[in-house]
Design an enzyme around this catalytic site. Structure first.
Site, PDB file in Angstrom:
ATOM      1  N   ASP A 166      10.203  -7.253   9.860  1.00 23.35           N
ATOM      2  CA  ASP A 166       9.120  -6.769   9.012  1.00 23.35           C
ATOM      3  C   ASP A 166       8.382  -5.608   9.653  1.00 23.35           C
ATOM      4  O   ASP A 166       7.671  -5.779  10.643  1.00 23.35           O
ATOM      5  CB  ASP A 166       8.149  -7.926   8.740  1.00 23.35           C
ATOM      6  CG  ASP A 166       7.085  -7.571   7.709  1.00 23.35           C
ATOM      7  OD1 ASP A 166       7.139  -6.464   7.156  1.00 23.35           O
ATOM      8  OD2 ASP A 166       6.205  -8.403   7.472  1.00 23.35           O
ATOM      9  N   ASP A 363       8.279   0.622   4.109  1.00 19.00           N
ATOM     10  CA  ASP A 363       8.183  -0.794   4.430  1.00 19.00           C
ATOM     11  C   ASP A 363       9.514  -1.481   4.188  1.00 19.00           C
ATOM     12  O   ASP A 363      10.131  -1.318   3.134  1.00 19.00           O
ATOM     13  CB  ASP A 363       7.087  -1.429   3.567  1.00 19.00           C
ATOM     14  CG  ASP A 363       6.901  -2.907   3.858  1.00 19.00           C
ATOM     15  OD1 ASP A 363       6.844  -3.267   5.051  1.00 19.00           O
ATOM     16  OD2 ASP A 363       6.807  -3.703   2.907  1.00 19.00           O
TER      17      ASP A 363
END
Length: 483
Positions: A166, A363
């Protein structure tokens, strides 16, 4: 007078969403293989993926400057609970919206102040006992999530588990025994009692003081991370040995979570790749890292690499920091084009203001790219105007622009491109912005509007491209077809 009339007439004919400048270095069209895309949606349910055996350590290479690990999609790790691609898509989009709310909430709290005291009661509800790197990446689709996984060893001897990768998080953590509240994961829950390298951190350590939310109990550091969508992890903040393939790295600060809830089904925890001091790249002092995300419906693996360098043909752009929140990676974007024609979108639509609002981040955990509403409308209108020959159909969930391609084998569609400073352009392949939402031939334009000032480049747009983060020089690079 005739010249003036011609100029005015030309301006009148120019669509309001685009400039008249044609960009020769941005291809006008891209080919979408409809038949192959539909086949992939059906293949998701045609076989059960083979979960990596618990004793297996995936191949990783290491030198004084390079570490590489495999990266997998969740499809290849944990079998889908859905029986058709439409229900899988809807679940993905629902969780993706939760992810976006989490990111925007985190930024809002950083800028306007957090309400950490509201989260403290979680502690009282639990019982506590006292240079280049590379790995494989897997996509996380089976529970509706767009996450990607890597297999990592925790402790000494290492317990091999799947971890979510992440870029929007800093704190590394894993579910731990004794577990007061844990969600389902593929591997057994990590038990620190069997690790010789497990060591709790005291409250006075730099790592503990770097946490956004922490508490001291019996001299040891407790952590809490809340993701804004209802997901959270709470437990002891410790140091452990992290093993990537045959390479072990000692004294990495991680959370040993005894109380965990949220959208992490399948993975044992999370490896934070953000820009903060507690992230994995920061703790190993990596000058750079890169990943290449395989198709979210694929069972193939790619790699996550640390201290890798850009290849000569990489499309590069500035990597920008937000002084209010160091976690996110902001990208310097100057514009968008459709069909080789630059849209009339002010550069300010992509920039962060002095207070830390606005801007566009990249992201790995968000699937669908979100753009400010006006920017999205300009992009969508240009795409719709250039695809009038394609049969349309009703929107699906957050997608308002969809097509019925059930009778097509392949179609030519206008190319969507990102534009960066110094004239750099990244054209996207058609499959990265016109995606199937069922197995019957419905394809949707894979962008969405957001009312937030924060825009996000999601992982659907990143698939098949090696994305490199040159932390030392504040640059980001894109290398298509380098998985």
């Amino acid at each position: 007078m005739g010249l003036v009339f011609c100029v005015l007439f030309a301006l009148f004919l120019t669509p309001p969403f685009a400039s008249s400048r044609i960009l020769s270095h941005s291809p006008a069209t891209s080919l979408l293989d409809v038949k192959a895309s539909i086949k992939r949606t059906r293949d998701v349910f045609s076989s059960v993926p083979e979960t990596t055996p618990l004793h297996h350590q995936e191949t990783a290479s290491y030198s004084s400057s390079l570490l590489s690990m495999e990266l997998h999609s969740r499809t290849s790790v944990h079998m889908a609970s859905h029986t058709d691609y439409k229900s899988l898509t809807l679940a993905r989009l629902e969780l993706d919206s939760a992810r976006v709310r989490s990111l925007t909430s985190r930024l809002d709290l950083a800028i306007h102040g957090s309400s950490a005291s509201d989260l403290k009661p979680l502690y009282s509800d639990m019982e506590f006992k006292a240079e280049d790197l590379q790995s494989p990446i897997v996509s996380g689709t089976s529970q509706g999530s767009g996450e990607y996984f890597s297999r990592i060893g925790i402790g000494k001897p290492p317990s091999s588990v799947y971890m979510v990768l992440d870029t929007g998080s800093d704190v590394n953590w894993v579910q731990c025994e004794p577990c007061a509240d844990c969600y389902q994961q593929v591997d057994p829950i990590f038990d620190p009692a069997y690790s010789a390298s497990y060591s709790t951190l005291t409250c006075e350590t730099k790592q503990c003081k770097s946490l956004d939310i922490s508490e001291c109990r019996n001299g040891t550091c407790l952590y809490e991370v809340s993701y804004g969508d209802g997901s959270y992890t709470v437990g002891d903040f410790v140091t452990e040995t992290i093993t990537l393939g045959s390479t072990s790295i000692e004294n990495i600060a991680i959370g040993c979570g005894h109380n965990n809830q949220g959208l992490f089904v399948g993975a044992a925890g999370l490896l934070g790749l953000g820009g903060g001091s507690l992230s994995f790249p920061s703790q190993i002092n990596a000058a750079s890292f890169s990943y290449c995300l395989t198709d979210r419906d694929s069972d193939s693996a790619s790699t996550l690499e640390f201290n890798s360098t850009f290849l000569p043909n990489a499309v590069t752009a500035p990597l920008i920091s937000n002084h209010e929140l160091e976690t996110f990676y902001y990208v310097g974007i100057t514009g968008l084009s459709v069909g080789g024609e630059l849209l009339s979108i002010p550069e300010s639509a992509f920039k962060m203001d002095e207070s830390g609002n606005g801007g566009i981040i990249i992201d790995s955990g968000t699937a669908i790219t979100r753009l400010q509403t006006d920017t999205y409308n300009s992009l969508r209108d240009a795409f719709v105007n250039a695809t009038k020959n394609l049969p349309t159909t009703n929107g699906v969930a957050l997608f308002d622009t969809c097509y019925d391609l059930s009778t097509k084998g392949s179609v030519e569609v206008p190319t969507v491109s990102f534009h960066f400073p110094e004239g750099k352009v990244l054209p996207l392949p058609a499959k990265n912005y016109l995606i199937p939402v069922d197995s019957e031939g419905t394809f949707c334009f894979a962008f969405a509007p957001t009312t937030s000032m924060l825009s996000i480049i999601g992982n659907v747009q990143q698939q098949g491209t090696r994305v490199g983060f040159d932390i030392a020089n504040s640059r980001i690079g894109f290398e298509p077809n380098k998985c």
